[in-house]
Design an enzyme around this catalytic site. Structure first.
Site, PDB file in Angstrom:
ATOM      1  N   TYR A 182      -7.570  -2.880  -0.357  1.00 38.78           N
ATOM      2  CA  TYR A 182      -8.583  -2.994  -1.408  1.00 38.78           C
ATOM      3  C   TYR A 182      -9.238  -1.641  -1.656  1.00 38.78           C
ATOM      4  CZ  TYR A 182     -11.652  -5.813  -4.359  1.00 38.78           C
ATOM      5  OH  TYR A 182     -12.295  -6.395  -5.434  1.00 38.78           O
ATOM      6  N   GLY A 183      -8.360  -0.622  -1.737  1.00 40.30           N
ATOM      7  CA  GLY A 183      -8.832   0.703  -2.117  1.00 40.30           C
ATOM      8  C   GLY A 183      -8.788   0.842  -3.618  1.00 40.30           C
TER       9      GLY A 183
ATOM     10  N   GLU B 288       0.969   6.125   4.576  1.00 39.46           N
ATOM     11  CA  GLU B 288       1.107   6.416   5.994  1.00 39.46           C
ATOM     12  C   GLU B 288       0.875   5.203   6.898  1.00 39.46           C
ATOM     13  OE1 GLU B 288      -3.016   7.954   4.685  1.00 39.46           O
ATOM     14  OE2 GLU B 288      -0.977   7.845   3.886  1.00 39.46           O
TER      15      GLU B 288
ATOM     16  N   HIS C 205       4.344   2.295  -5.121  1.00 42.96           N
ATOM     17  CA  HIS C 205       4.946   3.615  -4.915  1.00 42.96           C
ATOM     18  C   HIS C 205       6.151   3.393  -4.011  1.00 42.96           C
ATOM     19  CE1 HIS C 205       5.545   7.820  -4.332  1.00 42.96           C
ATOM     20  NE2 HIS C 205       4.951   7.925  -3.170  1.00 42.96           N
TER      21      HIS C 205
ATOM     22  N   ARG D  14      -8.836  -6.394   6.720  1.00 44.67           N
ATOM     23  CA  ARG D  14      -9.311  -6.612   8.087  1.00 44.67           C
ATOM     24  C   ARG D  14     -10.647  -7.358   8.027  1.00 44.67           C
ATOM     25  NH1 ARG D  14      -5.951  -3.703  11.273  1.00 44.67           N
ATOM     26  NH2 ARG D  14      -4.998  -1.814  10.379  1.00 44.67           N
TER      27      ARG D  14
END
Length: 328
Positions: free
Chosen positions: A24-25, A83, A107, A47
Site C-alpha cells: 500500500y505504497g 527488492e 513491473h 502487515r
C-alpha cells in the site's frame, strides 16, 4: 503496437472475483482506491497494524494479512518494492495462491530475472501504469487515466489478457491508451529509462550545470533557477507537444543556442555510456549488484542518499523552496 481503449476491456471479468493488492505504497494505494471506485472487490494485503494496514483502513478499504488476502483472491497484485517481492512471495503468496488464479505485477523485474518463479497452473500478467501512483489517482479522479502497458507471461485460463485489460480499465488507463509488450522488454526499457535519462542522467546533468555556474562565480540561487527550477517547465512542454512545441515556445535565442550546442554536453561518449548501462541491465549485472546491495542492508545506497542531501544544489534548493511555501 496495438493501442487498447475502453471498448477493448470489460470490468465484468471481475464479477464474483476477489482481487488482492499486496502493498500500500504509491502504486498499491492508487491502484487499490481506483479499483475499488470502479466496483472491483478489493482487499489490501499488509502487515497487521503497520503503517500501510492503518492507512488502508482509514481509506475505507478491506485489509487482511498477506497470506489471508492471497487465500481468498482470484487475482493477486504484487505491488511491493522489487527488492522485497521474492521474500513476500515465498512466505505468503506461494503457499496460498489458488490454482487458476492470476498473479499480477506492475513491473517485470522479479519475473524477468527469475527471482519469482510462479507455478504452471496460474496466469502471470502485468499491468504497468506509466506514472507515479499519486498522478494515477489524480488522473482517475479527474475522469481520465494514465497510459499503461500490459504483458502476458502465462495464460493458463485463457482470460489472462482480459484480466490485464480489466485492471487497466479499472485504473482509467484504457481512456488514455494501453499497449501490449513483454515482461523482459518492459523491465529492460524501464530500468534503462530510470538510470540513463529520467533519474540518473537528468540529475547528473542538473548537478553538473549547477557546479559550472557556481564555480564560475555566479550566485547559487541564480544557478538553481536556471538549471533546476525551469526544468519542469521545459519537460512539461516536451511532454505536451514534443520537441517541436518546446522549440516553438522558447525564444529563438534559446532554440538556436540549444540546437547548436547540446551535442557538446551529451556526446557520443555519453551514448556509449548509455549502451553500457543497457548491456548491464540485459545481462543481469545490474540485477546482481542491486540484489547484493539489498542483502547487505542498503549501506551504499544510504550513504549516497546522505551525500546527495549535502550537495550545495540541494541545500540551495531547500532554502529557495521554503521561500515559496504558502503561509496560512
Amino acid at each position: 503496437m496495438k493501442i487498447y481503449h475502453d471498448n477493448d476491456a470489460d470490468l465484468t471479468i471481475f464479477d464474483g472475483k476477489k482481487v488482492a493488492v499486496l502493498g500500500y505504497g504509491s502504486q498499491g494505494r492508487a491502484q487499490a482506491l481506483c479499483f475499488n471506485d470502479s466496483g472491483i472487490d478489493v482487499t489490501v494485503g499488509a502487515r497487521k497494524d503497520g503503517k500501510s494496514w492503518n492507512k488502508a483502513k482509514e481509506d475505507g478499504l478491506k485489509v487482511a494479512e498477506f497470506g489471508d488476502a492471497v487465500k481468498d483472491a482470484d487475482v493477486v497484485l504484487i505491488l511491493l518494492p522489487d527488492e522485497i517481492q521474492p521474500d513476500i512471495y515465498r512466505e505468503y503468496v506461494e503457499p496460498n495462491l489458488k490454482k487458476g488464479a492470476a498473479l499480477e505485477f506492475a513491473h517485470g523485474f522479479a519475473i524477468t530475472y527469475g527471482l519469482i518463479q510462479p507455478p504452471a497452473d496460474v496466469d502471470v500478467i502485468m499491468m504497468a501504469p506509466k506514472s507515479p501512483g499519486d498522478m494515477e489517482r489524480v488522473m482517475f479522479t479527474e475522469g481520465f487515466g494514465v497510459p499503461a502497458l500490459i504483458c502476458i507471461h502465462q495464460d493458463v485460463t485463457g482470460n489472462a489478457k482480459k484480466i490485464a485489460l480489466g485492471l487497466a480499465k479499472g485504473l482509467g488507463s484504457t481512456r488514455a491508451g494501453v499497449f501490449e509488450t513483454t515482461f523482459d522488454r518492459e523491465t529492460f526499457t524501464d530500468l534503462f529509462g530510470e538510470q540513463a535519462v529520467l533519474c540518473g542522467g537528468q540529475t547528473e546533468l542538473i548537478k553538473r550545470g549547477f557546479e559550472v555556474l557556481v564555480e564560475a562565480g555566479y550566485p547559487p540561487e541564480m544557478a538553481y533557477f536556471e538549471v533546476l527550477h525551469e526544468t519542469k517547465l521545459i519537460v512539461d512542454l516536451i511532454n505536451k507537444g514534443g520537441f517541436e512545441l518546446m522549440w516553438d515556445v522558447v525564444s529563438n535565442t534559446a532554440e538556436y543556442g540549444g540546437l547548436t550546442r547540446r551535442e557538446r554536453v551529451v556526446t557520443e561518449e555519453s551514448k556509449r555510456g548509455m549502451e553500457s548501462i543497457l548491456r548491464e541491465i540485459e545481462d543481469g549485472t545490474f540485477k546482481t549488484q542491486w540484489r547484493n546491495e539489498w542483502q547487505e542492508g542498503l549501506v551504499n545506497l544510504k550513504k549516497m542518499e546522505a551525500d546527495e542531501k549535502q550537495l550545495q544544489l540541494e541545500v540551495t534548493g531547500r532554502e529557495i523552496r521554503r521561500l515559496f511555501e504558502r503561509k496560512n
